[in-house]
Design a protein around this motif. Structure first.
Motif, short mmCIF file in Angstrom:
data_model
loop_
_atom_site.label_atom_id
_atom_site.label_comp_id
_atom_site.label_asym_id
_atom_site.label_seq_id
_atom_site.Cartn_x
_atom_site.Cartn_y
_atom_site.Cartn_z
N GLY A 30 -1.42 -12.50 9.61
CA GLY A 30 -0.87 -11.27 9.43
C GLY A 30 -1.70 -10.11 9.04
N LEU A 31 -2.96 -10.43 9.16
CA LEU A 31 -4.00 -9.33 8.69
C LEU A 31 -4.43 -8.67 10.03
CD1 LEU A 31 -6.23 -11.02 6.08
CD2 LEU A 31 -4.21 -9.35 5.72
N GLN A 32 -3.65 -7.71 10.65
CA GLN A 32 -3.53 -7.06 11.99
C GLN A 32 -4.67 -6.10 12.14
OE1 GLN A 32 -1.57 -8.35 14.37
NE2 GLN A 32 -1.00 -9.56 13.00
N LEU A 33 -5.12 -5.37 10.99
CA LEU A 33 -6.03 -4.01 11.07
C LEU A 33 -7.62 -4.53 10.33
CD1 LEU A 33 -3.81 -0.99 10.30
CD2 LEU A 33 -4.91 -1.83 12.57
N ILE A 34 -8.42 -4.17 11.03
CA ILE A 34 -9.74 -4.05 10.61
C ILE A 34 -10.11 -2.62 10.72
CG2 ILE A 34 -12.10 -4.69 11.02
CD1 ILE A 34 -11.11 -7.40 12.52
N ASN A 85 -0.31 -0.62 4.33
CA ASN A 85 -1.15 -1.26 3.47
C ASN A 85 -2.28 -0.57 3.10
OD1 ASN A 85 0.09 -4.16 2.47
ND2 ASN A 85 0.87 -3.57 4.21
N TYR A 86 -2.78 -0.19 4.19
CA TYR A 86 -4.56 0.52 4.19
C TYR A 86 -4.22 1.84 3.23
CZ TYR A 86 -8.55 2.93 4.58
OH TYR A 86 -9.93 3.41 4.38
N ARG A 87 -3.01 2.53 3.65
CA ARG A 87 -2.70 3.68 2.76
C ARG A 87 -2.85 3.63 1.47
NH1 ARG A 87 0.48 6.01 0.18
NH2 ARG A 87 1.87 4.48 0.32
N LYS A 88 -2.08 2.55 0.98
CA LYS A 88 -1.78 2.32 -0.32
C LYS A 88 -3.18 1.79 -1.00
CE LYS A 88 1.00 -0.71 -3.32
NZ LYS A 88 1.93 -2.14 -3.37
N PHE A 89 -3.82 0.72 -0.21
CA PHE A 89 -5.05 0.46 -0.80
C PHE A 89 -5.99 1.47 -0.99
CE2 PHE A 89 -9.49 -0.63 0.60
CZ PHE A 89 -9.93 -1.30 -0.14
N GLN A 90 -6.10 2.52 -0.08
CA GLN A 90 -7.12 3.64 -0.36
C GLN A 90 -6.65 4.38 -1.56
OE1 GLN A 90 -7.59 6.18 3.23
NE2 GLN A 90 -8.64 7.74 2.13
N SER A 91 -5.25 4.68 -1.61
CA SER A 91 -4.69 5.61 -2.61
C SER A 91 -5.02 4.91 -4.01
CB SER A 91 -3.26 5.95 -2.41
OG SER A 91 -2.62 4.99 -2.46
#
Length: 123
Positions: A30-34, A85-91
């Motif tokens: 389920g980890l689709q994005l690198i 999830n990346y947007r949340k991680f970044q913010s």
């Protein structure tokens, strides 16, 4: 112990072998994005760099982290399920509280080569 096991133990004791790991296909869990994030820090002082380093060590999404000589100050390899999830991680994490002033993120369109083997033949 066998001679092979003795040689492996010598390499472990010398720190040549640092750890053993299993390579898991991130997409199958389920980890689709690198993504690759270029980081600019708020300063070049030791305290800022140390704050950043310690913060990145604690984040499981950060697979790799490098301090860079060049245009940016650091480079991260981040793995997340999706863009939200990346947007949340970044913010939440790529912020001034962790010594970061600016982030530019690159999304690879295709993985051509990934290797975990060192080129020992060339030594």
């Amino acid at each position: 112990p066998s001679s092979c096991l003795r040689r492996v133990k010598i390499l472990e004791d010398a720190g040549v072998i640092q750890q053993y790991t299993t390579i898991v296909d991130p997409q199958k869990i389920g980890l689709q994005l690198i993504l690759f994030s270029r980081i600019w820090l708020v300063g070049q002082d030791a305290e800022t760099i140390d704050t950043f380093i310690e913060a990145m060590k604690e984040l499981p999404q950060v697979m790799e982290c490098y301090i860079i000589l060049g245009e940016c100050d650091a480079m991260l390899k981040v793995v997340v399920p999706d863009l939200e999830n990346y947007r949340k991680f970044q913010s939440e994490h790529l912020t001034k509280k962790n010594g970061i002033t600016s982030v530019k993120t690159d999304l690879p369109s295709q993985i051509i080569k990934q290797s975990y083997q060192l080129p020992l033949q060339s030594i």
